[in-house]
Design a protein around this motif. Sequence first.
Motif, PDB file in Angstrom:
ATOM      1  N   HIS A   9       0.823  -1.211   0.000  1.00 31.88           N
ATOM      2  CA  HIS A   9       0.000   0.000   0.000  1.00 31.88           C
ATOM      3  C   HIS A   9       0.857   1.261   0.000  1.00 31.88           C
ATOM      4  O   HIS A   9       1.694   1.458   0.899  1.00 31.88           O
ATOM      5  CB  HIS A   9      -0.920   0.032   1.227  1.00 31.88           C
ATOM      6  CG  HIS A   9      -1.894  -1.105   1.290  1.00 31.88           C
ATOM      7  ND1 HIS A   9      -2.818  -1.363   0.313  1.00 31.88           N
ATOM      8  CD2 HIS A   9      -2.076  -2.067   2.230  1.00 31.88           C
ATOM      9  CE1 HIS A   9      -3.543  -2.424   0.639  1.00 31.88           C
ATOM     10  NE2 HIS A   9      -3.099  -2.877   1.802  1.00 31.88           N
ATOM     11  N   ASP A  10       0.658   2.111  -0.995  1.00 32.42           N
ATOM     12  CA  ASP A  10       1.263   3.459  -1.041  1.00 32.42           C
ATOM     13  C   ASP A  10       2.777   3.416  -0.789  1.00 32.42           C
ATOM     14  O   ASP A  10       3.309   4.195   0.017  1.00 32.42           O
ATOM     15  CB  ASP A  10       0.587   4.371  -0.017  1.00 32.42           C
ATOM     16  CG  ASP A  10      -0.910   4.489  -0.263  1.00 32.42           C
ATOM     17  OD1 ASP A  10      -1.310   4.553  -1.433  1.00 32.42           O
ATOM     18  OD2 ASP A  10      -1.682   4.461   0.730  1.00 32.42           O
ATOM     19  N   ILE A  11       3.467   2.508  -1.487  1.00 27.87           N
ATOM     20  CA  ILE A  11       4.920   2.380  -1.295  1.00 27.87           C
ATOM     21  C   ILE A  11       5.644   3.509  -2.026  1.00 27.87           C
ATOM     22  O   ILE A  11       5.483   3.707  -3.235  1.00 27.87           O
ATOM     23  CB  ILE A  11       5.434   1.013  -1.824  1.00 27.87           C
ATOM     24  CG1 ILE A  11       4.729  -0.146  -1.101  1.00 27.87           C
ATOM     25  CG2 ILE A  11       6.947   0.928  -1.654  1.00 27.87           C
ATOM     26  CD1 ILE A  11       5.009  -0.239   0.378  1.00 27.87           C
ATOM     27  N   THR A  12       6.436   4.251  -1.277  1.00 26.00           N
ATOM     28  CA  THR A  12       7.259   5.334  -1.831  1.00 26.00           C
ATOM     29  C   THR A  12       8.710   5.103  -1.421  1.00 26.00           C
ATOM     30  O   THR A  12       8.992   4.857  -0.247  1.00 26.00           O
ATOM     31  CB  THR A  12       6.784   6.706  -1.315  1.00 26.00           C
ATOM     32  OG1 THR A  12       5.435   6.924  -1.761  1.00 26.00           O
ATOM     33  CG2 THR A  12       7.667   7.829  -1.840  1.00 26.00           C
ATOM     34  N   PRO A  56      15.336  -2.040   3.781  1.00 25.21           N
ATOM     35  CA  PRO A  56      14.619  -2.426   5.006  1.00 25.21           C
ATOM     36  C   PRO A  56      13.551  -1.431   5.428  1.00 25.21           C
ATOM     37  O   PRO A  56      13.494  -0.290   4.948  1.00 25.21           O
ATOM     38  CB  PRO A  56      15.749  -2.505   6.048  1.00 25.21           C
ATOM     39  CG  PRO A  56      16.822  -1.620   5.529  1.00 25.21           C
ATOM     40  CD  PRO A  56      16.748  -1.677   4.037  1.00 25.21           C
ATOM     41  N   TYR A  57      12.741  -1.895   6.349  1.00 22.83           N
ATOM     42  CA  TYR A  57      11.687  -1.057   6.926  1.00 22.83           C
ATOM     43  C   TYR A  57      12.312   0.229   7.483  1.00 22.83           C
ATOM     44  O   TYR A  57      13.332   0.206   8.167  1.00 22.83           O
ATOM     45  CB  TYR A  57      10.973  -1.813   8.053  1.00 22.83           C
ATOM     46  CG  TYR A  57       9.911  -1.007   8.752  1.00 22.83           C
ATOM     47  CD1 TYR A  57       8.687  -0.774   8.146  1.00 22.83           C
ATOM     48  CD2 TYR A  57      10.154  -0.470  10.020  1.00 22.83           C
ATOM     49  CE1 TYR A  57       7.701  -0.027   8.780  1.00 22.83           C
ATOM     50  CE2 TYR A  57       9.173   0.279  10.668  1.00 22.83           C
ATOM     51  CZ  TYR A  57       7.951   0.505  10.039  1.00 22.83           C
ATOM     52  OH  TYR A  57       6.983   1.252  10.674  1.00 22.83           O
ATOM     53  N   GLY A  58      11.695   1.346   7.177  1.00 26.89           N
ATOM     54  CA  GLY A  58      12.227   2.642   7.597  1.00 26.89           C
ATOM     55  C   GLY A  58      12.889   3.390   6.465  1.00 26.89           C
ATOM     56  O   GLY A  58      13.028   4.618   6.522  1.00 26.89           O
ATOM     57  N   GLU A  59      13.290   2.638   5.385  1.00 19.64           N
ATOM     58  CA  GLU A  59      13.915   3.286   4.227  1.00 19.64           C
ATOM     59  C   GLU A  59      12.895   3.559   3.120  1.00 19.64           C
ATOM     60  O   GLU A  59      13.245   4.006   2.036  1.00 19.64           O
ATOM     61  CB  GLU A  59      15.063   2.438   3.676  1.00 19.64           C
ATOM     62  CG  GLU A  59      16.288   2.416   4.577  1.00 19.64           C
ATOM     63  CD  GLU A  59      17.494   1.761   3.919  1.00 19.64           C
ATOM     64  OE1 GLU A  59      17.422   1.451   2.711  1.00 19.64           O
ATOM     65  OE2 GLU A  59      18.510   1.563   4.617  1.00 19.64           O
ATOM     66  N   TYR A  60      11.628   3.243   3.394  1.00 21.17           N
ATOM     67  CA  TYR A  60      10.562   3.496   2.435  1.00 21.17           C
ATOM     68  C   TYR A  60       9.315   3.898   3.216  1.00 21.17           C
ATOM     69  O   TYR A  60       9.222   3.693   4.428  1.00 21.17           O
ATOM     70  CB  TYR A  60      10.276   2.255   1.576  1.00 21.17           C
ATOM     71  CG  TYR A  60       9.812   1.060   2.383  1.00 21.17           C
ATOM     72  CD1 TYR A  60       8.453   0.856   2.673  1.00 21.17           C
ATOM     73  CD2 TYR A  60      10.727   0.130   2.882  1.00 21.17           C
ATOM     74  CE1 TYR A  60       8.030  -0.224   3.435  1.00 21.17           C
ATOM     75  CE2 TYR A  60      10.313  -0.954   3.638  1.00 21.17           C
ATOM     76  CZ  TYR A  60       8.968  -1.126   3.913  1.00 21.17           C
ATOM     77  OH  TYR A  60       8.552  -2.193   4.674  1.00 21.17           O
TER      78      TYR A  60
END
Length: 506
Positions: A9-12, A56-60
């Motif tokens: 969902h809404d990946i940036t 990783p999580y936090g970089e997107y």
Amino acid sequence: MAEYILEMHDITKQFPGVKALSDVNFKVEKGEIHCLIGENGAGKSTLMKVLSGVYPYGEYEGDIVYEGKVQQFNKISDSVDAGIAIIYQELALFPDLSVYENIYIGNEVKNGGVINWNQTIVKAKKMLNKVNLKVNPEVLIKDLGVGKQQLVEIAKALSKNVKLLILDEPTAALNEDDSENLLQLIKELKKQGITCIMISHKLKEVVAIADKATVLRDGQTICTLDAKKGEMEERTIIKHMVGREINDIYPKRPEKNIGDKVLELRHWSAYDPQLGRSVVKKADLHLRKGEIIGIAGLMGSGRTELALSIFGNPKNYKLYGELILEGDQKKFNHTGEAIKAGVAYVTEDRKGNGLFLIQNITNNVSAAKLTGIAKNGVINDNEEIRVAEHYKNSLHIKASSIEQLVGKLSGGNQQKVSLGKWLFVGPKVLILDEPTRGIDVGAKFEIYTVMNTLIEQGLSIIMISSELGEVLGMSDRVYVMADGKIKGELSADEADQEKIMELATQ
């Protein structure tokens, strides 16, 4: 009600100066084959790297929902533990280790903390059976062909109880038989309940195998097409990929102005001392000014060997026969002599042999002719910049600047840099070996347009290609090779796929 194994969902995702993904939404149903398609640089691989924990999580920004739960993968092993496996185009195998060692490396079968090699081999055989690969698990990876190595990678993923298998351009380096086997295997895995995401530029494969296909363009989700609704047509896919209709993927030259012979081979043969056999056998061929000739044939037919024997013989074949360039008989002792005489070769392996991936566009474009930007042995930096800017603009290379590292460019833009590098030497004969391998339909159209422009400027092109549509669409004449021999010559009017394949299989 659809059961989704994956929802993004809404990946940036941003890199310095570039937004690679912008609010991308992507859903995959459990047990389906879902293709992810788009032009080079559209964001496909970046999206999969977000999913697999490479980023990783936090970089997107955005959420990954996998099996109904929001995930925070901090490293690749987190996604692997969850049952997600990704297989890249460049295979991650150890060539000097055996098949079974590669399948279970990092996931060894142990008894009391000690690796049980016998049990490892037994389990490896079961994994190989699952992918229909009949090889001795003790054989070394380097002794297998690319198609079999690809199957070993899949067996490795299956050994980790994979639920979602991601394949990034899995057939890019495979021949037709290996490609067909792999696609059939993906269908078999679907029957076993494994969900598959496949990134591919080969639209025929997408149409043949996909239940659904999601199109990305410029880092955004454009649409998802459903085979059950009859939406999976090549023309429809292309329109969504490039944002416009490409009615004729092979642009026609407005006027053909074919002149005298530029290059001729007479009874040309190349003997490879390492293999102990001839790789080119008594080839007769000619190329005229302002002409594109296509060289067709199956893998191993001798097409690349023919090109290298013309281009200064870097493989040190024993050469026989005559090579005539603009009426003069030539004998090139190395590639430098071929370049000086006006022959250039764009390799099929742009990453391995064609470009310096850790250097920028500027350095790559000037690499084959440093004398062209030097005075008294000193490189003129301003001239080098001018040349690089010229080819960036004329070839429409999409990059933040000429200082961008070539390894960070998309495949299509890397190919344009490779073209620019050889155009800078000012060739009369340009040999293109698989010029559009691994690039998308939009970039292919741009490469074909460049080829037509070069021909109009008086260059002559030899194009080697495994894509019969490309050979038929771009060539003025076609030579067909098999077993190192030229089996036939066809004019553009008489050439068709059936005639080419008949000659290629003689």
